[in-house]
Write a protein that holds these residues in place. Structure first.
Motif, mmCIF file in Angstrom:
data_model
loop_
_atom_site.group_PDB
_atom_site.id
_atom_site.type_symbol
_atom_site.label_atom_id
_atom_site.label_comp_id
_atom_site.label_asym_id
_atom_site.label_seq_id
_atom_site.Cartn_x
_atom_site.Cartn_y
_atom_site.Cartn_z
ATOM 1 N N LEU A 134 -12.453 -8.045 -11.468
ATOM 2 C CA LEU A 134 -12.160 -9.081 -10.467
ATOM 3 C C LEU A 134 -12.612 -8.634 -9.081
ATOM 4 O O LEU A 134 -13.214 -9.398 -8.330
ATOM 5 N N ALA A 135 -12.329 -7.382 -8.742
ATOM 6 C CA ALA A 135 -12.712 -6.871 -7.420
ATOM 7 C C ALA A 135 -14.223 -6.932 -7.218
ATOM 8 O O ALA A 135 -14.712 -7.355 -6.169
ATOM 9 N N LEU A 136 -14.971 -6.510 -8.227
ATOM 10 C CA LEU A 136 -16.432 -6.523 -8.122
ATOM 11 C C LEU A 136 -16.951 -7.949 -7.995
ATOM 12 O O LEU A 136 -17.843 -8.231 -7.188
ATOM 13 N N THR A 137 -16.390 -8.859 -8.784
ATOM 14 C CA THR A 137 -16.874 -10.229 -8.800
ATOM 15 C C THR A 137 -16.504 -10.966 -7.510
ATOM 16 O O THR A 137 -17.305 -11.748 -6.984
ATOM 17 N N MET A 138 -15.301 -10.710 -7.008
ATOM 18 C CA MET A 138 -14.855 -11.347 -5.762
ATOM 19 C C MET A 138 -15.376 -10.597 -4.535
ATOM 20 O O MET A 138 -15.128 -11.047 -3.403
ATOM 21 N N LYS A 139 -16.004 -9.462 -4.740
ATOM 22 C CA LYS A 139 -16.437 -8.606 -3.623
ATOM 23 C C LYS A 139 -15.283 -8.324 -2.677
ATOM 24 O O LYS A 139 -15.420 -8.476 -1.444
ATOM 25 N N SER A 140 -14.154 -7.961 -3.227
ATOM 26 C CA SER A 140 -12.947 -7.773 -2.405
ATOM 27 C C SER A 140 -11.970 -6.811 -3.059
ATOM 28 O O SER A 140 -11.845 -6.772 -4.293
ATOM 29 N N GLY A 141 -11.267 -6.047 -2.246
ATOM 30 C CA GLY A 141 -10.228 -5.173 -2.772
ATOM 31 C C GLY A 141 -8.914 -5.905 -3.020
ATOM 32 O O GLY A 141 -7.994 -5.333 -3.618
ATOM 33 N N LYS A 142 -8.854 -7.167 -2.613
ATOM 34 C CA LYS A 142 -7.610 -7.940 -2.693
ATOM 35 C C LYS A 142 -7.010 -8.029 -4.096
ATOM 36 O O LYS A 142 -5.806 -7.828 -4.244
ATOM 37 N N PRO A 143 -7.804 -8.336 -5.126
ATOM 38 C CA PRO A 143 -7.197 -8.434 -6.463
ATOM 39 C C PRO A 143 -6.481 -7.147 -6.867
ATOM 40 O O PRO A 143 -5.362 -7.197 -7.375
ATOM 41 N N LEU A 144 -7.113 -6.002 -6.576
ATOM 42 C CA LEU A 144 -6.473 -4.739 -6.942
ATOM 43 C C LEU A 144 -5.246 -4.466 -6.078
ATOM 44 O O LEU A 144 -4.257 -3.896 -6.553
ATOM 45 N N GLU A 145 -5.287 -4.915 -4.808
ATOM 46 C CA GLU A 145 -4.095 -4.780 -3.963
ATOM 47 C C GLU A 145 -2.949 -5.608 -4.529
ATOM 48 O O GLU A 145 -1.801 -5.142 -4.593
ATOM 49 N N ALA A 146 -3.252 -6.843 -4.919
ATOM 50 C CA ALA A 146 -2.213 -7.718 -5.478
ATOM 51 C C ALA A 146 -1.605 -7.087 -6.734
ATOM 52 O O ALA A 146 -0.386 -7.113 -6.934
ATOM 53 N N ILE A 147 -2.467 -6.497 -7.569
ATOM 54 C CA ILE A 147 -1.977 -5.855 -8.788
ATOM 55 C C ILE A 147 -1.082 -4.670 -8.436
ATOM 56 O O ILE A 147 0.015 -4.517 -8.988
ATOM 57 N N ALA A 148 -1.533 -3.852 -7.485
ATOM 58 C CA ALA A 148 -0.739 -2.683 -7.081
ATOM 59 C C ALA A 148 0.639 -3.116 -6.586
ATOM 60 O O ALA A 148 1.657 -2.513 -6.946
ATOM 61 N N GLU A 149 0.671 -4.189 -5.800
ATOM 62 C CA GLU A 149 1.952 -4.654 -5.258
ATOM 63 C C GLU A 149 2.905 -5.133 -6.346
ATOM 64 O O GLU A 149 4.125 -5.019 -6.209
ATOM 65 N N GLN A 150 2.340 -5.693 -7.419
ATOM 66 C CA GLN A 150 3.186 -6.247 -8.485
ATOM 67 C C GLN A 150 3.722 -5.187 -9.437
ATOM 68 O O GLN A 150 4.678 -5.427 -10.172
ATOM 69 N N ILE A 151 3.084 -4.020 -9.459
ATOM 70 C CA ILE A 151 3.440 -3.007 -10.463
ATOM 71 C C ILE A 151 4.933 -2.655 -10.465
ATOM 72 O O ILE A 151 5.541 -2.614 -11.543
ATOM 73 N N PRO A 152 5.568 -2.454 -9.305
ATOM 74 C CA PRO A 152 6.997 -2.103 -9.355
ATOM 75 C C PRO A 152 7.836 -3.201 -10.012
ATOM 76 O O PRO A 152 8.777 -2.912 -10.739
ATOM 77 N N LEU A 153 7.458 -4.463 -9.765
ATOM 78 C CA LEU A 153 8.204 -5.573 -10.342
ATOM 79 C C LEU A 153 7.981 -5.663 -11.848
ATOM 80 O O LEU A 153 8.869 -6.052 -12.600
ATOM 81 N N LEU A 154 6.773 -5.286 -12.292
ATOM 82 C CA LEU A 154 6.475 -5.377 -13.726
ATOM 83 C C LEU A 154 7.193 -4.303 -14.516
ATOM 84 O O LEU A 154 7.501 -4.483 -15.686
ATOM 85 N N LEU A 155 7.454 -3.174 -13.855
ATOM 86 C CA LEU A 155 7.978 -2.029 -14.611
ATOM 87 C C LEU A 155 9.471 -1.791 -14.458
ATOM 88 O O LEU A 155 9.983 -0.753 -14.852
ATOM 89 N N ILE A 156 10.182 -2.760 -13.873
ATOM 90 C CA ILE A 156 11.641 -2.627 -13.799
ATOM 91 C C ILE A 156 12.204 -2.429 -15.205
ATOM 92 O O ILE A 156 11.866 -3.165 -16.128
ATOM 93 N N LYS A 157 13.020 -1.448 -15.340
ATOM 94 C CA LYS A 157 13.617 -1.217 -16.668
ATOM 95 C C LYS A 157 14.735 -2.216 -16.951
ATOM 96 O O LYS A 157 15.433 -2.627 -16.049
ATOM 97 N N LYS A 158 14.846 -2.598 -18.203
ATOM 98 C CA LYS A 158 15.851 -3.575 -18.594
ATOM 99 C C LYS A 158 17.195 -2.882 -18.824
ATOM 100 O O LYS A 158 17.267 -1.780 -19.346
#
Lengths: 190, 190
Positions: free
Chosen positions: A166-190
């Motif tokens: 996505l980053a290469l295709t969009m020519k932007s670091g934004k997609p990877l930034e968005a993913i990095a920001e979401q990681i803590p929310l994705l990995l909350i333990k149940k």
DNA sequence: GTCTATAAGTTGATAGAC
DNA sequence: GTCTATCAACTTATAGAC
């Protein structure tokens, strides 16, 4: 001590870099010999089986480079959530707008050649498995179950490969930034 | 009512299918005219700008096909977690061991050409944005905030692109199955 | 509109001088 | 071991008959 650069290494590094940016079919042997300065005769001396053999060694070279990158980031951070977040932030800087062009490490080659060259497919598969092993180990160390660790390693590897594309295709670091920001929310333990 | 197949459509469909499996550089115009049965002169009549123009129309064709696939799955399932899980399970069947070869919809082309053809990169970017819009909408309908919906759409799109690449490289539906299984755990609300 | 023949250039690969 | 000249096959693209 010999400080002369070996032609074989120059060829592998040049091929590795060019294949990352333009893929396997998008790079001709002429591009590689021109950019490396090594004449074609020498290429076939070191790689008698030609382009495919050079590509496999280039893939193994890239595999090692990426493993070192991951381990450098992971080495300093014990919490897997923080470690993955730091890793993806690193990638977002690498693939962002500025800076010199880098392509997906081996994703493009894998996409192109998985069905037309079994040796290349196997080299790509080996790299993917080795990277995933590092991810799996990171989750195991944080007391996730083996099954959970293996599954999460696949999830995060897919996330990273897709994020780079996505980053290469969009020519932007934004997609990877968005993913990095979401990681803590994705990995909350149940 | 005209039931004759139009040469232009045959070319686009053939190109679309071949590019998916072997990428842009891995497919020659000779492959396309041979497989489609349309002679080269006709190809240049319908696509005067040649291979690049045909590729862009093939990408737009694939974009539409994928949007319809997503909407078919999403249409029947209102919960976004269940919808994404169903979507990825569908993909795991599609990219699993059996069946005829399918490649990444446009991921391989994007990886190859993002730095060497701006028109092709833009066509790929447009497809990615349209797919992500469907994802975003699905989260919005489930009352996620706009910002959350956009970010999650990026995360899930990356997950799917990466998952397809892993499946093709491993020659197995397992990576996509593992991703599908993890989706409910990843999307637990805080 | 449809198709064939062919151009002009590039590809991966090789032979053989040094 | 190093390098140049060259090959056959293939590439995208075009000219022009029908």
């Amino acid at each position: 001590m010999n400080e002369k650069v070996k032609p074989k290494d120059v060829l592998i590094e040049t091929a590795s870099r060019l294949f990352r940016v333009r893929g396997y079919c998008g790079v001709g042997l002429n591009d590689i010999i021109e950019e490396s300065g090594v004449p074609k005769g020498s290429l076939y001396y070191y790689f008698p089986e030609g382009k495919e053999q050079l590509a496999i060694e280039a893939i193994n070279h890239t595999k090692k480079l990426v493993m070192e990158e991951i381990q450098t980031v992971f080495g300093g951070i014990s919490n897997p959530i923080d470690a993955f977040q730091a890793h993806v932030y690193e990638l977002s800087k690498m693939f962002g707008e500025g800076g010199n062009p880098v392509g997906s490490p081996i994703g493009t080659i894998a996409g192109e050649k998985h069905s037309t060259s079994e040796p290349i497919r196997l080299a790509c598969e080996s790299a993917f498995k080795d990277w995933q092993s590092i991810y799996t180990e990171k989750f195991l160390e944080a007391d996730y179950t083996r099954q959970q660790s293996i599954s999460l390693a696949i999830v995060f590897h897919a996330l990273i490969e897709g994020g780079i594309l996505l980053a290469l295709t969009m020519k932007s670091g934004k997609p990877l930034e968005a993913i990095a920001e979401q990681i803590p929310l994705l990995l909350i333990k149940k």
